[in-house]
Motif scaffolding. Structure first.
Motif, mmCIF file in Angstrom:
data_model
loop_
_atom_site.group_PDB
_atom_site.id
_atom_site.type_symbol
_atom_site.label_atom_id
_atom_site.label_comp_id
_atom_site.label_asym_id
_atom_site.label_seq_id
_atom_site.Cartn_x
_atom_site.Cartn_y
_atom_site.Cartn_z
ATOM 1 N N LEU A 1 0.814 -1.207 0.000
ATOM 2 C CA LEU A 1 0.000 0.000 0.000
ATOM 3 C C LEU A 1 0.858 1.273 0.000
ATOM 4 O O LEU A 1 0.501 2.262 -0.598
ATOM 5 N N PHE A 2 1.990 1.216 0.659
ATOM 6 C CA PHE A 2 2.881 2.375 0.748
ATOM 7 C C PHE A 2 4.072 2.188 -0.181
ATOM 8 O O PHE A 2 4.451 1.076 -0.512
ATOM 9 N N SER A 3 4.688 3.272 -0.568
ATOM 10 C CA SER A 3 5.800 3.213 -1.516
ATOM 11 C C SER A 3 7.104 2.821 -0.832
ATOM 12 O O SER A 3 7.233 2.839 0.385
ATOM 13 N N LYS A 4 8.087 2.495 -1.659
ATOM 14 C CA LYS A 4 9.429 2.195 -1.149
ATOM 15 C C LYS A 4 9.979 3.379 -0.367
ATOM 16 O O LYS A 4 10.669 3.204 0.627
ATOM 17 N N THR A 5 9.675 4.578 -0.822
ATOM 18 C CA THR A 5 10.148 5.778 -0.139
ATOM 19 C C THR A 5 9.630 5.826 1.291
ATOM 20 O O THR A 5 10.366 6.164 2.216
ATOM 21 N N TYR A 6 8.363 5.483 1.474
ATOM 22 C CA TYR A 6 7.769 5.458 2.817
ATOM 23 C C TYR A 6 8.504 4.459 3.709
ATOM 24 O O TYR A 6 8.896 4.782 4.828
ATOM 25 N N TRP A 7 8.688 3.223 3.210
ATOM 26 C CA TRP A 7 9.328 2.192 4.038
ATOM 27 C C TRP A 7 10.784 2.546 4.317
ATOM 28 O O TRP A 7 11.277 2.345 5.425
ATOM 29 N N ARG A 8 11.476 3.080 3.328
ATOM 30 C CA ARG A 8 12.873 3.496 3.538
ATOM 31 C C ARG A 8 12.940 4.582 4.615
ATOM 32 O O ARG A 8 13.814 4.565 5.479
ATOM 33 N N SER A 9 12.002 5.501 4.591
ATOM 34 C CA SER A 9 11.945 6.567 5.594
ATOM 35 C C SER A 9 11.739 5.991 6.990
ATOM 36 O O SER A 9 12.374 6.421 7.955
ATOM 37 N N ARG A 10 10.841 5.024 7.111
ATOM 38 C CA ARG A 10 10.587 4.400 8.419
ATOM 39 C C ARG A 10 11.840 3.704 8.942
ATOM 40 O O ARG A 10 12.192 3.830 10.120
ATOM 41 N N VAL A 11 12.533 2.992 8.086
ATOM 42 C CA VAL A 11 13.753 2.298 8.498
ATOM 43 C C VAL A 11 14.839 3.315 8.838
ATOM 44 O O VAL A 11 15.549 3.170 9.844
ATOM 45 N N ASP A 12 14.958 4.365 8.053
ATOM 46 C CA ASP A 12 15.946 5.415 8.338
ATOM 47 C C ASP A 12 15.675 6.078 9.689
ATOM 48 O O ASP A 12 16.608 6.399 10.423
ATOM 49 N N GLN A 13 14.392 6.289 10.012
ATOM 50 C CA GLN A 13 14.053 6.848 11.324
ATOM 51 C C GLN A 13 14.543 5.928 12.435
ATOM 52 O O GLN A 13 15.095 6.382 13.432
ATOM 53 N N ALA A 14 14.324 4.648 12.266
ATOM 54 C CA ALA A 14 14.773 3.686 13.275
ATOM 55 C C ALA A 14 16.297 3.677 13.366
ATOM 56 O O ALA A 14 16.867 3.596 14.465
ATOM 57 N N LEU A 15 16.965 3.779 12.240
ATOM 58 C CA LEU A 15 18.432 3.807 12.233
ATOM 59 C C LEU A 15 18.996 5.028 12.948
ATOM 60 O O LEU A 15 20.121 4.996 13.437
ATOM 61 N N SER A 16 18.226 6.093 13.025
ATOM 62 C CA SER A 16 18.715 7.312 13.683
ATOM 63 C C SER A 16 18.474 7.299 15.197
ATOM 64 O O SER A 16 18.788 8.273 15.872
ATOM 65 N N THR A 17 17.955 6.204 15.720
ATOM 66 C CA THR A 17 17.688 6.099 17.147
ATOM 67 C C THR A 17 18.995 6.083 17.936
ATOM 68 O O THR A 17 19.875 5.269 17.659
ATOM 69 N N PRO A 18 19.142 6.980 18.907
ATOM 70 C CA PRO A 18 20.356 6.967 19.738
ATOM 71 C C PRO A 18 20.455 5.658 20.532
ATOM 72 O O PRO A 18 19.447 5.135 21.006
ATOM 73 N N GLY A 19 21.645 5.122 20.643
ATOM 74 C CA GLY A 19 21.873 3.915 21.427
ATOM 75 C C GLY A 19 21.593 2.631 20.676
ATOM 76 O O GLY A 19 21.466 1.569 21.280
ATOM 77 N N LEU A 20 21.529 2.693 19.373
ATOM 78 C CA LEU A 20 21.249 1.538 18.527
ATOM 79 C C LEU A 20 22.320 0.465 18.743
ATOM 80 O O LEU A 20 23.517 0.734 18.677
ATOM 81 N N ALA A 21 21.886 -0.758 19.014
ATOM 82 C CA ALA A 21 22.810 -1.880 19.200
ATOM 83 C C ALA A 21 23.249 -2.410 17.837
ATOM 84 O O ALA A 21 22.515 -2.283 16.851
ATOM 85 N N PRO A 22 24.435 -3.018 17.756
ATOM 86 C CA PRO A 22 24.903 -3.558 16.471
ATOM 87 C C PRO A 22 23.919 -4.546 15.840
ATOM 88 O O PRO A 22 23.722 -4.529 14.625
ATOM 89 N N CYS A 23 23.281 -5.387 16.644
ATOM 90 C CA CYS A 23 22.328 -6.348 16.073
ATOM 91 C C CYS A 23 21.093 -5.635 15.523
ATOM 92 O O CYS A 23 20.527 -6.054 14.512
ATOM 93 N N GLN A 24 20.677 -4.548 16.161
ATOM 94 C CA GLN A 24 19.555 -3.767 15.650
ATOM 95 C C GLN A 24 19.931 -3.095 14.334
ATOM 96 O O GLN A 24 19.154 -3.081 13.383
ATOM 97 N N HIS A 25 21.130 -2.556 14.292
ATOM 98 C CA HIS A 25 21.616 -1.920 13.065
ATOM 99 C C HIS A 25 21.640 -2.934 11.926
ATOM 100 O O HIS A 25 21.208 -2.628 10.799
ATOM 101 N N ALA A 26 22.105 -4.146 12.195
ATOM 102 C CA ALA A 26 22.174 -5.184 11.164
ATOM 103 C C ALA A 26 20.777 -5.551 10.661
ATOM 104 O O ALA A 26 20.575 -5.717 9.449
ATOM 105 N N ARG A 27 19.823 -5.685 11.558
ATOM 106 C CA ARG A 27 18.447 -6.010 11.156
ATOM 107 C C ARG A 27 17.870 -4.905 10.282
ATOM 108 O O ARG A 27 17.225 -5.179 9.264
#
Length: 72
Positions: free
Chosen positions: A35-61
């Motif tokens: 239903l949503f575009s690739k741009t939307y999903w990429r944005s959601r993942v990028d937001q998660a990647l910008s979370t302070p304190g991200l663990a290496p396993c979270q970054h890999a996922r």
């Protein structure tokens, strides 16, 4: 303290695993072309990647999710 130049962060490290699991589930079921575009999903993942304190396993996922979006 929140960096107001970047706006509010939708995720925090304490709840990030649940958010990643949700993104994995949605992208596994419907793919990035749902239903949503690739741009939307990429944005959601990028937001998660910008979370302070991200663990290496979270970054890999999250990186795997970006790769999946790019491949679809």
């Amino acid at each position: 303290m929140e960096d107001l130049r970047q706006g509010p962060r939708p995720y925090n490290v304490n709840h990030l695993d649940a958010a990643i699991a949700h993104l994995e589930q949605v992208l596994n079921l419907d793919g990035a072309n749902s239903l949503f575009s690739k741009t939307y999903w990429r944005s959601r993942v990028d937001q998660a990647l910008s979370t302070p304190g991200l663990a290496p396993c979270q970054h890999a996922r999250l990186q795997r999710l970006l790769d999946r979006i790019s491949e679809s």
